[in-house]
Scaffold this active site. Sequence first.
Site, PDB file in Angstrom:
ATOM      1  N   LEU A   9     133.745  49.783  87.956  1.00 42.41           N
ATOM      2  CA  LEU A   9     132.279  49.422  88.631  1.00 42.41           C
ATOM      3  C   LEU A   9     132.198  48.173  89.376  1.00 42.41           C
ATOM      4  O   LEU A   9     131.503  47.968  90.290  1.00 42.41           O
ATOM      5  CB  LEU A   9     131.248  49.262  87.450  1.00 42.41           C
ATOM      6  CG  LEU A   9     130.958  50.469  86.478  1.00 42.41           C
ATOM      7  CD1 LEU A   9     130.123  49.982  85.286  1.00 42.41           C
ATOM      8  CD2 LEU A   9     130.517  51.606  87.500  1.00 42.41           C
ATOM      9  N   GLY A  10     133.259  47.150  89.136  1.00 46.92           N
ATOM     10  CA  GLY A  10     133.243  45.898  89.879  1.00 46.92           C
ATOM     11  C   GLY A  10     134.596  45.152  89.357  1.00 46.92           C
ATOM     12  O   GLY A  10     135.207  45.566  88.439  1.00 46.92           O
ATOM     13  N   GLY A  12     136.304  40.989  89.394  1.00 50.09           N
ATOM     14  CA  GLY A  12     136.012  39.600  89.696  1.00 50.09           C
ATOM     15  C   GLY A  12     137.363  38.895  89.601  1.00 50.09           C
ATOM     16  O   GLY A  12     138.281  39.427  89.156  1.00 50.09           O
ATOM     17  N   THR A  16     137.910  42.855  85.016  1.00 53.15           N
ATOM     18  CA  THR A  16     137.264  44.104  85.553  1.00 53.15           C
ATOM     19  C   THR A  16     136.159  44.521  84.887  1.00 53.15           C
ATOM     20  O   THR A  16     136.021  44.305  83.645  1.00 53.15           O
ATOM     21  CB  THR A  16     138.103  45.331  85.944  1.00 53.15           C
ATOM     22  OG1 THR A  16     138.826  45.760  84.423  1.00 53.15           O
ATOM     23  CG2 THR A  16     139.294  44.993  86.721  1.00 53.15           C
ATOM     24  N   LYS A  32     133.335  45.204  80.284  1.00 54.02           N
ATOM     25  CA  LYS A  32     133.716  44.068  80.866  1.00 54.02           C
ATOM     26  C   LYS A  32     135.191  43.785  80.065  1.00 54.02           C
ATOM     27  O   LYS A  32     134.821  43.276  78.932  1.00 54.02           O
ATOM     28  CB  LYS A  32     132.766  42.835  80.897  1.00 54.02           C
ATOM     29  CG  LYS A  32     133.180  41.527  81.592  1.00 54.02           C
ATOM     30  CD  LYS A  32     132.133  40.755  81.702  1.00 54.02           C
ATOM     31  CE  LYS A  32     132.247  39.418  82.349  1.00 54.02           C
ATOM     32  NZ  LYS A  32     131.030  38.327  82.456  1.00 54.02           N
ATOM     33  N   ASP A 124     124.343  28.612  85.738  1.00 55.52           N
ATOM     34  CA  ASP A 124     125.007  29.259  86.888  1.00 55.52           C
ATOM     35  C   ASP A 124     123.940  30.428  87.717  1.00 55.52           C
ATOM     36  O   ASP A 124     124.372  31.484  87.767  1.00 55.52           O
ATOM     37  CB  ASP A 124     126.413  30.062  86.754  1.00 55.52           C
ATOM     38  CG  ASP A 124     127.167  30.206  87.733  1.00 55.52           C
ATOM     39  OD1 ASP A 124     126.681  29.845  88.984  1.00 55.52           O
ATOM     40  OD2 ASP A 124     127.882  31.248  87.698  1.00 55.52           O
TER      41      ASP A 124
END
Length: 283
Positions: A9-10, A12, A16, A32, A124
């Site tokens: 899905l993504g 960084g 992942t 995650k 953040d």
Amino acid sequence: MSYSFGRQLGEGIDGTVRLCTDLSSGLAFACKSICKSNSDAVGHIRTEINVLQKLKGHSNIISLHDYFEDDGYIHLIMEICEGGDLCEHLQQKGRLSEQEASLALTAIANAVMSCHQKGIMHRDLKPDNILLPYRNCSYMDLKLADFGTAANFSHSRLFDELEGTPLYLAPEVLDGSYDEKVDIWSMGVLLHIMLCGFPPFNGESVTNIFQSIRKDKLDLKQDPWPRISAEAKDLVRRMLNRNPYRRIKLRELFAHPWMQRFSVTGDESRATLQALNSVVVAG
């Protein structure tokens, strides 16, 4: 519990995110996964686990379903948000109307209020860390995520770590002495972006961004600000006050005329303000 893993899905810097299914219930989640060889990422993920356990059950905060680790990775099984993040949404849609921005800010502020009630500051806050649970959802359904840099401020100490994303950092973070009021500043940057489409302070390098945050005058005269209400501009100014002790507080934010005008009315307003008045830890 046992899970089957699907498409990515993504991705960084830290790891992942993949689609996964709980085999016992058939429910879908986002997994995650963080590589244990990255010590900074491991520290952030353990912070995130602790924080999400404390914040469990809030409708505007991403929920943690489960977590486990193997020889190489730490895995977080989290609520899946198929609508992407607010950054992607704004890139596709453009700036929000005042009503849309006020609903989004209400959802974000509700999440931050819950954090502050429990002595947690996010540190953040940015569009990338605000998720849409599904496409075309209400802005009131936005969910705050990514608590890896969060910190416990309940012991009333000042912090000096440079944590967060440059465009959203409060000036006192750059000076190395700050508390939970930095979250209000970051929300002010968010509101500015939602209303006009660009950040209030910027630069071609991180150094230039920091100089702008410290010294540049807040400009609410260039387009599209002449078409935005005086109440909205007043709230932006109050949230982006460089003096953290003069910056608007959470309870004042909910009571602000612009917020009252667009999102919090009647019984809902009284209930929200009553809850805010009971906050002990929040600034």
